[in-house]
Design an enzyme around this catalytic site. Structure first.
Site, PDB file in Angstrom:
ATOM      1  N   PHE A  10      49.569  37.454  37.703  1.00  0.00           N
ATOM      2  CA  PHE A  10      49.594  37.363  36.347  1.00  0.00           C
ATOM      3  C   PHE A  10      48.294  36.945  35.687  1.00  0.00           C
ATOM      4  CE2 PHE A  10      52.405  33.941  37.838  1.00  0.00           C
ATOM      5  CZ  PHE A  10      51.585  32.858  37.616  1.00  0.00           C
ATOM      6  N   TYR A  48       9.408  43.937  20.030  1.00  0.00           N
ATOM      7  CA  TYR A  48      10.493  44.063  21.146  1.00  0.00           C
ATOM      8  C   TYR A  48      11.723  44.852  20.687  1.00  0.00           C
ATOM      9  CZ  TYR A  48       7.800  40.558  24.098  1.00  0.00           C
ATOM     10  OH  TYR A  48       7.026  39.929  24.993  1.00  0.00           O
ATOM     11  N   ARG A  54      10.556  48.513  21.229  1.00  0.00           N
ATOM     12  CA  ARG A  54       9.856  48.585  22.838  1.00  0.00           C
ATOM     13  C   ARG A  54      11.009  48.224  23.926  1.00  0.00           C
ATOM     14  NH1 ARG A  54       5.423  44.965  25.051  1.00  0.00           N
ATOM     15  NH2 ARG A  54       5.479  44.239  22.893  1.00  0.00           N
ATOM     16  N   GLU A  57      51.386  24.904  35.124  1.00  0.00           N
ATOM     17  CA  GLU A  57      50.287  25.771  34.857  1.00  0.00           C
ATOM     18  C   GLU A  57      49.262  25.075  34.533  1.00  0.00           C
ATOM     19  OE1 GLU A  57      52.611  28.130  32.145  1.00  0.00           O
ATOM     20  OE2 GLU A  57      54.112  28.543  33.746  1.00  0.00           O
ATOM     21  N   TYR A  60      62.548  32.474  42.279  1.00  0.00           N
ATOM     22  CA  TYR A  60      62.040  32.104  41.004  1.00  0.00           C
ATOM     23  C   TYR A  60      62.376  33.056  39.843  1.00  0.00           C
ATOM     24  CZ  TYR A  60      58.650  31.049  37.233  1.00  0.00           C
ATOM     25  OH  TYR A  60      58.181  30.667  36.133  1.00  0.00           O
ATOM     26  N   ASN A  85      55.935  38.781  31.711  1.00  0.00           N
ATOM     27  CA  ASN A  85      55.044  38.285  32.710  1.00  0.00           C
ATOM     28  C   ASN A  85      53.990  39.553  32.796  1.00  0.00           C
ATOM     29  OD1 ASN A  85      54.472  36.075  33.945  1.00  0.00           O
ATOM     30  ND2 ASN A  85      56.382  36.131  35.478  1.00  0.00           N
ATOM     31  N   HIS A 102      60.013  32.417  24.053  1.00  0.00           N
ATOM     32  CA  HIS A 102      58.482  32.677  24.412  1.00  0.00           C
ATOM     33  C   HIS A 102      57.958  33.152  23.158  1.00  0.00           C
ATOM     34  CE1 HIS A 102      59.662  31.181  28.367  1.00  0.00           C
ATOM     35  NE2 HIS A 102      58.225  31.420  28.831  1.00  0.00           N
TER      36      HIS A 102
END
Length: 506
Positions: free
Chosen positions: A330, A282, A285, A414, A55, A198, A85
């Protein structure tokens, strides 16, 4: 003190990563590491000689994983990956985060499971050492096949594209910077482009900043909350060690111990010991339980991030020339979930801080309404709590977990993504708001503290109050309070109150 860090060999921590980014220690690559890198680089080159499909070494990317790429096209494929990308949008990220991304990438590449050349790693090191940091845009990653978009922008300068800066304000085309240093863009080898994009380095770099800033906020929340406790003349009983140990969550134990130290020898505590008030609200406390739960959430994130810092998040992973494995290391889910948890934890610290600020403005237990002596003509600190409320509300709206969503990408290849990059950015945004919420409580508590004179609090709180008053005056009449909020924010971000407290035995 550690003066150097061996990339790929030493154990990386959040603290060491920040020191590397700030030039406090130097990252180096051992000869044995270089040999391991070269060995698996040659393993990738041998794959190119054969017929076995691996790949993104000799196939396309994503859903194009069945498309064979020739040996001659392998370098072009890697360059195309960086270009295609680079789809980031939005604001540029903080330069220190970009630098952390570079450092984290070098560390994982030096583990020699990515099959890249030593020349590529050394070029990234050149950027780190010379502070030429790439422009990265904050949006565009779905946190699955690594942080593809931001990492692509981060490494465009490797091939002479993108932009670089030394100060994070003015950026120059990368090729101009490289030319000025007589450097040429690199020609990428098979697998190298994919190895660069990646990985979870964007999410992890953000996580480092989240941890550092939230840890600082939590330490200040205990100090500032104790200021409020004192000024409100609240009871120290809820912080009793015997009580807290009956429900022994580590964070709660730590917070209660901090408050007890901060109240040591306080005259305030003695002055209202028999006041007849049975219980406090609260927000005072329950500080051990609320602050403590957020501390425990942060501890969980720290464990996950440190593990991630020393992991291989590439794909495929090169074991040797005969074994390459395509998997899902990844995927950002291991980080996305605790980041969403920590975002909620940070928001809750702001929520309870806002409530404490509100208590101080009510005009109870001897404090003037809105902490100003002549209210009516003066609004005093009325509106700073509006700001605090707005920030607390904004944080609540940011708490929806990004990791609860997934949108399929790459033609369904994906089909489940983490959205961890969004988790990371939201967490940091919430913490930035939290800093201002705590700054507002600091202003109110310091103002209220003055009205309890001539009583003396503990040595630590008195010293902190003296330091605060060196830059922030007691307010007598209405003034522009945003300027004072800014000064209080600077005090919190500096960590000076923590340092001062530790010097006095905190």
């Amino acid at each position: 003190m550690i003066k150097k860090f061996n990339y790929g060999k030493d154990h990386l921590t959040v603290e060491l990563a920040l020191k590397l980014a700030r030039g406090q220690i130097k990252g180096v690559i051992l000869n044995e590491t270089r040999e391991e890198i070269e060995k698996n680089f040659q393993a990738v080159q041998s794959i190119l000689q054969g017929d076995r499909l691996v790949y993104s070494v000799n196939t396309g990317f994503g859903s194009l994983c069945t498309t064979k790429i020739t040996r001659e096209e392998s370098g072009k494929l890697q360059e195309n990956l960086l270009k295609s990308h680079s789809v980031g949008v939005g604001n540029q990220i903080d330069q220190e985060i970009s630098k952390l991304m570079l450092i984290l990438k070098v560390h994982t590449l030096c583990k020699a499971n990515s099959g890249v050349s030593i020349d590529l790693i050394e070029r990234i090191c050149w950027h780190i050492e010379n502070d030429y940091i790439p422009l990265v845009l904050e949006q565009g990653s779905v946190g699955a096949s690594g942080d593809l978009a931001p990492l692509a922008h981060l490494f465009l300068p490797i091939i002479g594209l993108g932009f670089l800066s030394q100060n994070g304000t003015k950026y120059f085309p990368a090729h101009e910077i490289l030319n000025s240093h007589h450097l040429k863009p690199l020609k990428l080898h098979a697998k190298e482009g994919l190895a660069l994009i990646n990985g979870t380095q964007f999410i992890t770099a953000y996580s480092i900043k989240v941890i550092e800033k939230l840890q600082n906020c939590l330490e200040h929340a205990d100090i500032i909350g104790t200021f409020t406790l004192e000024a409100y003349l609240a009871s120290p009983q809820p912080f009793n060690e015997q009580l807290i140990n009956l429900r022994p969550h580590p964070g709660a134990i730590k917070v209660a111990k901090n408050v007890r130290k901060l109240l040591t020898n306080s005259q305030y505590v003695e002055s209202h010991k028999d006041c007849g008030r049975v219980q406090d609200p609260y927000s005072i406390r329950c500080m051990p339980q609320v602050h403590g739960a957020s501390r425990d959430a942060l501890s969980h994130l720290e464990i996950i991030v440190e593990r991630e810092l020393n992991s291989i998040t590439d794909n495929p992973v090169i074991i040797n020339k005969d074994l390459t494995i395509s998997g899902g290391n990844f995927h950002g889910q291991p980080l996305a979930l605790p980041l969403d948890y920590v975002a909620l934890a940070a928001s809750e610290v702001g929520n309870i801080s806002d409530r404490r600020s509100y208590l101080l403005l009510e005009g109870k237990w001897g404090l003037p309404p809105y902490l100003i002596e002549h209210s009516g003509l003066n609004s005093g600190f009325m509106i700073v709590q509006y700001c605090s409320a707005a920030l607390a509300s904004e944080n609540k709206s940011l708490c929806f977990p990004a990791s609860a969503d997934s949108i399929p990408t790459s033609m369904g290849q994906e089909d489940h993504v983490s959205m961890g990059s969004i988790s990371a950015r939201k967490a940091l945004q919430i913490i930035n708001n939290l800093e201002n919420i705590l700054a507002i409580e600091l202003l109110c508590a310091a103002q209220a503290f003055d009205f309890r004179k001539p009583l003396k609090s503990s040595q630590i709180l008195e010293a902190c109050q003296t330091y605060i008053r060196e830059t922030i005056p007691h307010v007598i009449e209405d003034t522009i309070l945003s300027e004072l909020i800014g000064k209080a924010l600077t005090i919190i971000q500096s960590g000076k109150l923590i340092t001062l407290s530790k010097e006095l035995g905190y």
